[in-house]
Design an enzyme around this catalytic site. Structure first.
Site, PDB file in Angstrom:
ATOM      1  N   GLY A 206       0.783  -1.247   0.000  1.00  0.00           N
ATOM      2  CA  GLY A 206       0.000   0.000   0.000  1.00  0.00           C
ATOM      3  C   GLY A 206       0.806   1.284   0.000  1.00  0.00           C
ATOM      4  CB  THR A 207       4.433   2.086  -0.438  1.00  0.00           C
ATOM      5  OG1 THR A 207       4.545   1.192  -1.541  1.00  0.00           O
ATOM      6  CG2 THR A 207       5.054   1.470   0.788  1.00  0.00           C
TER       7      THR A 207
HETATM    8  N1  ATP Z   1      11.769   0.215   1.040  1.00  0.00           N
HETATM    9  C1  ATP Z   1      11.469   1.508   0.907  1.00  0.00           C
HETATM   10  N2  ATP Z   1      12.055   2.429   1.708  1.00  0.00           N
HETATM   11  C2  ATP Z   1      11.761   3.736   1.607  1.00  0.00           C
HETATM   12  N3  ATP Z   1      10.896   4.234   0.709  1.00  0.00           N
HETATM   13  C3  ATP Z   1      10.278   3.379  -0.133  1.00  0.00           C
HETATM   14  C4  ATP Z   1      10.537   1.977  -0.083  1.00  0.00           C
HETATM   15  N4  ATP Z   1       9.758   1.367  -1.031  1.00  0.00           N
HETATM   16  C5  ATP Z   1       9.062   2.350  -1.632  1.00  0.00           C
HETATM   17  N5  ATP Z   1       9.386   3.564  -1.117  1.00  0.00           N
HETATM   18  C6  ATP Z   1       8.802   4.852  -1.488  1.00  0.00           C
HETATM   19  O1  ATP Z   1       7.409   4.750  -1.259  1.00  0.00           O
HETATM   20  C7  ATP Z   1       6.684   5.485  -2.242  1.00  0.00           C
HETATM   21  C8  ATP Z   1       5.750   4.535  -2.987  1.00  0.00           C
HETATM   22  O2  ATP Z   1       6.504   3.930  -4.010  1.00  0.00           O
HETATM   23  P1  ATP Z   1       6.362   2.492  -4.650  1.00  0.00           P
HETATM   24  O3  ATP Z   1       7.288   2.524  -5.829  1.00  0.00           O
HETATM   25  O4  ATP Z   1       6.555   1.451  -3.624  1.00  0.00           O
HETATM   26  O5  ATP Z   1       4.853   2.537  -5.065  1.00  0.00           O
HETATM   27  P2  ATP Z   1       3.980   1.423  -5.695  1.00  0.00           P
HETATM   28  O6  ATP Z   1       4.818   0.370  -6.312  1.00  0.00           O
HETATM   29  O7  ATP Z   1       3.005   2.131  -6.566  1.00  0.00           O
HETATM   30  O8  ATP Z   1       3.238   0.830  -4.422  1.00  0.00           O
HETATM   31  P3  ATP Z   1       2.053  -0.247  -4.424  1.00  0.00           P
HETATM   32  O9  ATP Z   1       2.676  -1.577  -4.322  1.00  0.00           O
HETATM   33  O10 ATP Z   1       1.261   0.151  -3.241  1.00  0.00           O
HETATM   34  O11 ATP Z   1       1.291  -0.106  -5.717  1.00  0.00           O
HETATM   35  C9  ATP Z   1       7.750   6.133  -3.127  1.00  0.00           C
HETATM   36  O12 ATP Z   1       8.048   7.426  -2.643  1.00  0.00           O
HETATM   37  C10 ATP Z   1       8.947   5.207  -2.970  1.00  0.00           C
HETATM   38  O13 ATP Z   1      10.149   5.856  -3.264  1.00  0.00           O
HETATM   39  C1  HMH Z   2      -7.384  -2.575  -4.040  1.00  0.00           C
HETATM   40  C2  HMH Z   2      -5.936  -2.343  -4.283  1.00  0.00           C
HETATM   41  N1  HMH Z   2      -5.544  -1.182  -4.862  1.00  0.00           N
HETATM   42  C3  HMH Z   2      -4.234  -0.946  -5.108  1.00  0.00           C
HETATM   43  C4  HMH Z   2      -3.278  -1.885  -4.761  1.00  0.00           C
HETATM   44  C5  HMH Z   2      -1.818  -1.592  -5.091  1.00  0.00           C
HETATM   45  O1  HMH Z   2      -0.966  -1.941  -4.172  1.00  0.00           O
HETATM   46  C6  HMH Z   2      -3.720  -3.086  -4.149  1.00  0.00           C
HETATM   47  N2  HMH Z   2      -2.846  -4.058  -3.771  1.00  0.00           N
HETATM   48  N3  HMH Z   2      -5.040  -3.289  -3.929  1.00  0.00           N
END
Ligand code: ATP
Ligand code: HMH
Length: 268
Positions: A206-207
């Site tokens: 969920g980041t």
């Molecule tokens: N291990 C980590 N440590 C610090 N910051 C992180 C880490 N992983 C991701 N981030 C940061 O968290 C934010 C979300 O990025 P991420 O690339 O993980 O998004 P995402 O892949 O779209 O997430 P999701 O899996 O929820 O779809 C960004 O600012 C990224 O740089």
């Molecule tokens: C419902 C939902 N939206 C977005 C993401 C992306 O992490 C997820 N795992 N689940």
């Protein structure tokens, strides 16, 4: 109190999607509202099944909110299908909210596809131009641009390409890249690196949802786009640093880390 709307999927595990968005809005003092596009049966380990919501009731949810309540900012997450992308785009063209943050969700951390391949073209042509900011991660930006993104130079090229596709501004997230998670912000004029330090944890469920909702919250609260992104990066970094080891897979981040810190210091 400012009001924000998330248009996204439900995560039964509570770490991503609608649940993460509403928690993030609340942590920013924002009144959260939701238009649910899909229901996922999901936990920290897997997405077991997904049911898309009928487009009629998506349109009705949008109408119910916009025809009654002022919406200060919209955040868009999981849409799932071409039909849902088109339905959401049509409603946004009707209600014209001032702020739209588009997180082009494609794949969950557990590897499940959350966007149909046929939906990508509709997302690019119909939704992307309506967004104030688009927040792809590296794999999503690769699908949208057709480029391979490995080096810093590739990050610049991908941002330029996303603006050419019609985005107003781009935050290309570096969480999936090698090394520190540095994100590149491009507003069509200037590039800014939003730097982070990698936190070594598997609890990053969920980041992306949390970051985009934090940006929407900060914009709704009157901050500039760059300031909103910088503050949201600090918020997500602390949320990851204080993440929870619940479940057997990728645990969730702590949306209320600043509240529990305050409580801890008050009880000392
Ligand atoms: N291990 C980590 N440590 C610090 N910051 C992180 C880490 N992983 C991701 N981030 C940061 O968290 C934010 C979300 O990025 P991420 O690339 O993980 O998004 P995402 O892949 O779209 O997430 P999701 O899996 O929820 O779809 C960004 O600012 C990224 O740089
Ligand atoms: C419902 C939902 N939206 C977005 C993401 C992306 O992490 C997820 N795992 N689940």
């Amino acid at each position: 109190m400012k009001k924000a709307l998330t248009i996204a999927g439900s995560d039964s595990g509570g770490g991503a999607g609608i649940q993460a968005d509403i928690k993030t809005f609340s942590a920013h003092g924002i009144f959260g509202m939701s238009v649910i596009t899909a229901v996922t049966a999901q936990n920290t380990k897997e997405v077991r099944s997904v049911q898309a919501i009928d487009t009629d009731i998506i349109t009705d949810q949008m109408a119910a909110v916009f025809e009654d309540i002022h919406v200060d900012a919209v955040k868009i997450g999981m849409l799932g299908s071409k039909e849902i992308v088109e339905t959401v785009a049509e409603a946004l063209n009707t209600y014209l909210p001032a702020i739209v943050i588009l997180d082009p969700v494609m794949i969950s951390k557990s590897g499940h596809h959350l966007l149909d391949g046929k939906a990508v073209t509709a997302l690019k042509t119909k939704l992307l131009p309506l967004a104030t900011l688009i927040t792809p991660n590296v794999p999503e930006a690769e699908v949208l641009t057709g480029l391979s993104i490995r080096t810093e130079q590739d990050f610049y090229k991908a941002c330029l390409s996303l603006i050419e596709l019609g985005s107003n501004a781009v935050l290309l997230k570096g969480g999936h890249a090698e090394g520190n998670p540095n994100d590149l912000f491009y507003d069509g004029k200037n590039f800014h690196w939003i730097k982070g330090e990698r936190i070594h944890t598997k609890n990053t469920h969920g980041t992306g949802c949390t970051l985009s909702s934090a940006i929407a919250s900060n914009l709704a609260n009157g901050q500039s786009l760059q300031e909103s992104i910088e503050q949201a990066k600090l918020y997500i970094s602390e949320a990851i640093r204080n993440s929870f080891s619940i479940g057997g897979g990728h645990g969730p981040v702590h949306h209320f880390h600043s509240f529990s810190k305050k409580e801890r210091s008050e009880s000392i």
